[in-house]
Motif scaffolding. Structure first.
Motif, PDB file in Angstrom:
ATOM      1  N   ALA A  48     -15.328   0.651  40.968  1.00 30.18           N
ATOM      2  CA  ALA A  48     -14.273   0.054  40.155  1.00 30.18           C
ATOM      3  C   ALA A  48     -14.797  -0.146  38.743  1.00 30.18           C
ATOM      4  N   ALA A  49     -13.929   0.043  37.753  1.00 29.40           N
ATOM      5  CA  ALA A  49     -14.288  -0.313  36.382  1.00 29.40           C
ATOM      6  C   ALA A  49     -14.425  -1.830  36.295  1.00 29.40           C
ATOM      7  N   GLN A  50     -15.223  -2.311  35.341  1.00 29.34           N
ATOM      8  CA  GLN A  50     -15.362  -3.763  35.204  1.00 29.34           C
ATOM      9  C   GLN A  50     -14.101  -4.412  34.650  1.00 29.34           C
ATOM     10  N   TRP A  51     -13.334  -3.657  33.878  1.00 29.08           N
ATOM     11  CA  TRP A  51     -12.120  -4.179  33.258  1.00 29.08           C
ATOM     12  C   TRP A  51     -10.975  -3.215  33.546  1.00 29.08           C
ATOM     13  N   SER A  52      -9.777  -3.726  33.592  1.00 31.00           N
ATOM     14  CA  SER A  52      -8.640  -2.902  33.983  1.00 31.00           C
ATOM     15  C   SER A  52      -8.392  -1.767  33.003  1.00 31.00           C
ATOM     16  N   LYS A  53      -7.703  -0.763  33.481  1.00 24.10           N
ATOM     17  CA  LYS A  53      -7.389   0.394  32.627  1.00 24.10           C
ATOM     18  C   LYS A  53      -6.531  -0.018  31.443  1.00 24.10           C
ATOM     19  N   PHE A  54      -5.671  -1.021  31.627  1.00 24.32           N
ATOM     20  CA  PHE A  54      -4.804  -1.447  30.532  1.00 24.32           C
ATOM     21  C   PHE A  54      -5.612  -2.147  29.440  1.00 24.32           C
ATOM     22  N   ALA A  55      -6.569  -2.990  29.835  1.00 21.82           N
ATOM     23  CA  ALA A  55      -7.398  -3.681  28.850  1.00 21.82           C
ATOM     24  C   ALA A  55      -8.297  -2.690  28.119  1.00 21.82           C
ATOM     25  N   ARG A  56      -8.901  -1.751  28.840  1.00 23.46           N
ATOM     26  CA  ARG A  56      -9.799  -0.784  28.212  1.00 23.46           C
ATOM     27  C   ARG A  56      -9.036   0.131  27.264  1.00 23.46           C
ATOM     28  N   ALA A  57      -7.821   0.525  27.654  1.00 19.62           N
ATOM     29  CA  ALA A  57      -7.005   1.369  26.773  1.00 19.62           C
ATOM     30  C   ALA A  57      -6.584   0.602  25.526  1.00 19.62           C
ATOM     31  N   GLU A  58      -6.217  -0.674  25.684  1.00 20.71           N
ATOM     32  CA  GLU A  58      -5.836  -1.478  24.525  1.00 20.71           C
ATOM     33  C   GLU A  58      -7.012  -1.631  23.566  1.00 20.71           C
ATOM     34  N   ALA A  59      -8.205  -1.856  24.130  1.00 22.52           N
ATOM     35  CA  ALA A  59      -9.387  -1.979  23.279  1.00 22.52           C
ATOM     36  C   ALA A  59      -9.594  -0.710  22.454  1.00 22.52           C
ATOM     37  N   ALA A  60      -9.432   0.452  23.091  1.00 23.37           N
ATOM     38  CA  ALA A  60      -9.595   1.717  22.373  1.00 23.37           C
ATOM     39  C   ALA A  60      -8.537   1.875  21.294  1.00 23.37           C
ATOM     40  N   ALA A  61      -7.298   1.494  21.596  1.00 24.06           N
ATOM     41  CA  ALA A  61      -6.209   1.631  20.623  1.00 24.06           C
ATOM     42  C   ALA A  61      -6.401   0.695  19.439  1.00 24.06           C
ATOM     43  N   ARG A  62      -7.049  -0.438  19.645  1.00 20.49           N
ATOM     44  CA  ARG A  62      -7.320  -1.367  18.547  1.00 20.49           C
ATOM     45  C   ARG A  62      -8.535  -0.941  17.718  1.00 20.49           C
ATOM     46  N   CYS A  63      -9.249   0.071  18.213  1.00 21.43           N
ATOM     47  CA  CYS A  63     -10.501   0.468  17.554  1.00 21.43           C
ATOM     48  C   CYS A  63     -10.513   1.937  17.153  1.00 21.43           C
TER      49      CYS A  63
END
Length: 405
Positions: A48-63
């Motif tokens: 499992a990823a440590q953080w959800s796919k939605f959180a990781r995708a949001e982080a990428a979109a903010r960066c």
């Protein structure tokens, strides 16, 4: 405007990932659109990823990412070859990507291309299969055979990012894609090794997170803020130990036929896995099934595929849809470009997954079920509700909200 595709797990998104996006734009132009294909809630390590796919995708979109699409579980839980085939196939199907940008230990794309071409040569394939009969690992045999055919360039498959890079290029060739490869030299910490300075590997950051140590210095401010919000709301981090009972329960309910139907089940490996199910821990299962021939990562992936109902053959073709997880700065513009060009349905609302053709809907529903397993590892009980994949919408980041500094 040029458009670059990036394949990633962002587990989690860190300074090295931000540097990769910036280097891609430096090479292709400041206005380059960035479309990411990112693993969902379960990643290629078979975990499992440590953080959800939605959180990781949001982080990428903010960066710096403009669009983030999900790589479905049958491909994200695959070998390097299957992982690359799925990601490249999805990016190619969007119809707008010009370049595939990837991190590499090689400063040049040429030796990677020579290795990819060789591995597609039937003579090389036959030689590898013949030498595998000795019982050696695939990685050792592949490098030795490649050296006979292409000489010193074979050494590119000694390092993990280059291995994936070669598989990406192979997939581009097999897709007959117009997408061109772009190698960005990897900087900072080695893959899965401790490092120094502000760029650390994702593996080291996960280890620090598990130990309760600070990781903010190694992540862009906006990415760290997303994960801190997730932590405060009890949605992460998710650890494999939190899922162990659920995983063992599922595994112990399976039959020999179930294990034989898994991806990578061959040469009696299904028998070893079934016999190992008596072990009291997941690590014990993996240790009991392991041999010199079978890498732990392969066994972890097989166990996770068994838990999720992923069968051999599900990832032979490219993903049959593109599910949007996050929209960044120029994402809306890129979505308008994709409209009418994509060869697969673009899913912006989860309810549309129920209207997909049967085989595509089966994959979408499998990912929704994978999400239901993933959330059982959330620290807060209220976040473990089922059906969350069907209620989620893409994160949409306004340009002024995505500032990194």
């Amino acid at each position: 405007m040029k458009i670059a595709g990036i394949v990633a797990e962002y587990n989690p998104f860190h300074n090295g990932h931000e540097a990769h996006i910036e280097a891609t734009r430096a090479a292709l132009g400041a206005d380059t659109g960035i479309i990411c294909c990112m693993s969902g809630d379960f990643v290629q390590r078979g975990e499992a990823a440590q953080w959800s796919k939605f959180a990781r995708a949001e982080a990428a979109a903010r960066c710096g990412a403009d669009l983030v699409f999900e790589l479905p579980a049958p491909w994200s839980l695959s070998s390097a070859e299957g992982f690359a085939r799925g990601a490249v196939g999805l990016l190619d199907a969007l119809g707008v990507v010009d370049y595939l940008s990837f991190g590499s230990e090689s400063k040049s794309v040429e030796p990677l291309e020579r290795a990819a071409e060789a591995l597609l040569d039937p003579a090389v394939d036959a030689a590898i299969k013949a030498e595998l009969a000795t019982g050696e690992s695939y990685a050792a045999v592949r490098e030795r055979v490649l050296e006979r055919f292409i000489g010193p360039d074979a050494r590119v498959v000694e390092t993990p990012n280059n291995i994936l890079a070669v598989e990406y290029i192979k997939a581009l060739y097999e897709e007959r894609s117009r997408i061109r490869p772009l190698a960005v030299e990897r900087t900072g910490a080695d893959h899965d090794r401790p490092g120094t300075g502000r760029i650390r590997s994702a593996a080291e950051i996960r280890t620090l997170t598990a130990a309760g140590k600070p990781v903010a210095p190694f992540m862009p401010r906006a990415a760290n803020a997303v994960l801190e919000r997730e932590r405060q709301q009890g949605r992460g981090p998710v650890f494999m130990r939190s899922l162990e009972s659920a995983l063992l329960s599922r595994l112990r309910m399976l039959t020999l036929a179930d294990f034989a139907a898994l991806p990578d089940a061959s040469e009696g490996l299904e028998n070893r896995l079934l016999a190992a199910m008596e072990e009291p821990t997941l690590d014990g299962v993996l240790a009991a099934a392991k041999s010199k021939r079978y890498a732990l990562s392969r066994l972890r992936r097989m166990c996770m595929c068994a838990c999720l109902g992923i069968r051999a053959g599900m990832n032979e073709l490219a993903p049959p849809y593109a599910r949007l997880l996050a929209v960044g700065g120029r994402g809306r513009e890129l979505l308008r470009m994709i409209e009418g060009r994509s060869r697969v349905p673009v899913i912006t609302k989860s309810a549309a997954g129920r209207k997909l053709p049967r085989e595509a809907r089966e994959v979408f529903e499998l990912n929704a079920a994978a999400r239901d397993l993933f959330v059982l590892g959330c620290p807060t009980q209220a976040e473990r509700r089922g059906g969350s994949d069907w209620r989620a919408s893409p994160a949409i980041i306004a340009p002024e909200d995505g500032l990194r500094r």
